[in-house]
Design an enzyme around this catalytic site. Structure first.
Site, short mmCIF file in Angstrom:
data_model
loop_
_atom_site.label_atom_id
_atom_site.label_comp_id
_atom_site.label_asym_id
_atom_site.label_seq_id
_atom_site.Cartn_x
_atom_site.Cartn_y
_atom_site.Cartn_z
N HIS A 38 1.09 -1.34 0.13
CA HIS A 38 0.11 -0.16 0.02
C HIS A 38 0.99 1.03 -0.11
O HIS A 38 1.72 1.37 0.88
CB HIS A 38 -0.87 0.12 1.09
CG HIS A 38 -1.67 1.11 1.06
ND1 HIS A 38 -1.83 2.19 1.22
CD2 HIS A 38 -3.31 0.73 1.16
CE1 HIS A 38 -2.90 3.01 1.22
NE2 HIS A 38 -3.83 2.06 1.03
N HIS A 83 -6.28 -2.24 -3.24
CA HIS A 83 -7.00 -1.60 -4.09
C HIS A 83 -7.07 -2.47 -5.57
O HIS A 83 -6.93 -1.98 -6.51
CB HIS A 83 -6.39 -0.19 -4.55
CG HIS A 83 -6.21 0.67 -3.62
ND1 HIS A 83 -4.74 1.04 -3.12
CD2 HIS A 83 -7.09 1.20 -2.39
CE1 HIS A 83 -5.00 1.92 -1.95
NE2 HIS A 83 -6.29 1.59 -1.48
N GLU A 142 -11.56 0.91 3.14
CA GLU A 142 -10.95 2.19 3.86
C GLU A 142 -11.76 3.30 4.32
O GLU A 142 -11.79 4.17 4.19
CB GLU A 142 -10.04 3.05 2.68
CG GLU A 142 -9.02 2.15 2.33
CD GLU A 142 -7.89 2.91 1.18
OE1 GLU A 142 -6.86 2.82 0.96
OE2 GLU A 142 -8.81 3.81 0.64
#
Length: 195
Positions: A38, A83, A142
């Site tokens: 990330h 993601h 998130e």
């Protein structure tokens, strides 16, 4: 958690398949914990938006890993990419010829990684599952984050990822449980997916 750009935009970082990272991969294997890729919020000025920065960094991270010998050199390494793996799962066709020339398929190469489902649309999550398999997808969110706004068309919070997964009609219960509902598996028992 690994930021694939340790220089935070100030100089060109080595690809994640570079030997620069081997001590890190070795440590993850020794500790028997997965790595979570990330990127940080830092980015070069004016070139990309905040969200695009994450997509680009995760795309470069996946490409760097999958085009290297990291998984041959560290067969026990478990890597999760946030993601949905950036753009790679969605542009996978561009990598088919190279995989065929190596005597494999890019679908099999993609399965060296795990991917979180922090994608904000049902069709993106569906495409990820079809590209890598439900067993390589892990619940990720998130919330609260950049998606913490209501979609005027549905009235739902954009970052209610669990609702998007629940809406995938063709996904059967064995595929849905336990990974896509946010429960942990052996691959992630030591790491909390993006909170």
């Amino acid at each position: 958690m690994i930021n694939p750009d340790p220089y935070e935009g100030l100089q060109q970082p080595p690809a994640l398949g570079d030997r620069f990272w081997y001590p890190v991969w070795e440590a993850f294997c020794e500790l028997d914990v997965p790595a979570l890729i990330h990127s940080a919020g830092c980015r070069p000025p004016a070139r990309e938006t905040y969200s695009l920065h994450f997509i680009q960094e995760e795309t470069l991270a996946v490409a760097g890993l999958l085009q290297s010998s990291v998984f041959k050199d560290f067969p026990d390494l478990k890597v999760i990419v946030s993601h949905g793996g950036g753009a790679i799962p969605y542009q996978r066709g561009r990598f088919y010829p190279g995989a065929f020339r190596q005597g494999t398929t890019y679908g099999e190469i993609l399965r060296n990684l795990y991917y979180d489902t922090c994608l904000y649309t049902q069709d993106s999550i569906e495409l990820l599952i079809k590209a890598v398999g439900a067993d390589r997808c892990l619940f990720g969110t998130e919330k609260p984050g950049t998606g913490s706004v209501k979609d005027p068309a549905t009235g739902r919070w954009v970052d209610d990822i669990h609702l998007l997964i629940d809406d995938i009609e063709w996904l059967d219960e064995t595929e849905r449980e336990p990974d896509l509902r946010g429960q942990r598996t052996a691959a992630v028992q030591a790491v909390s997916i993006q909170s």
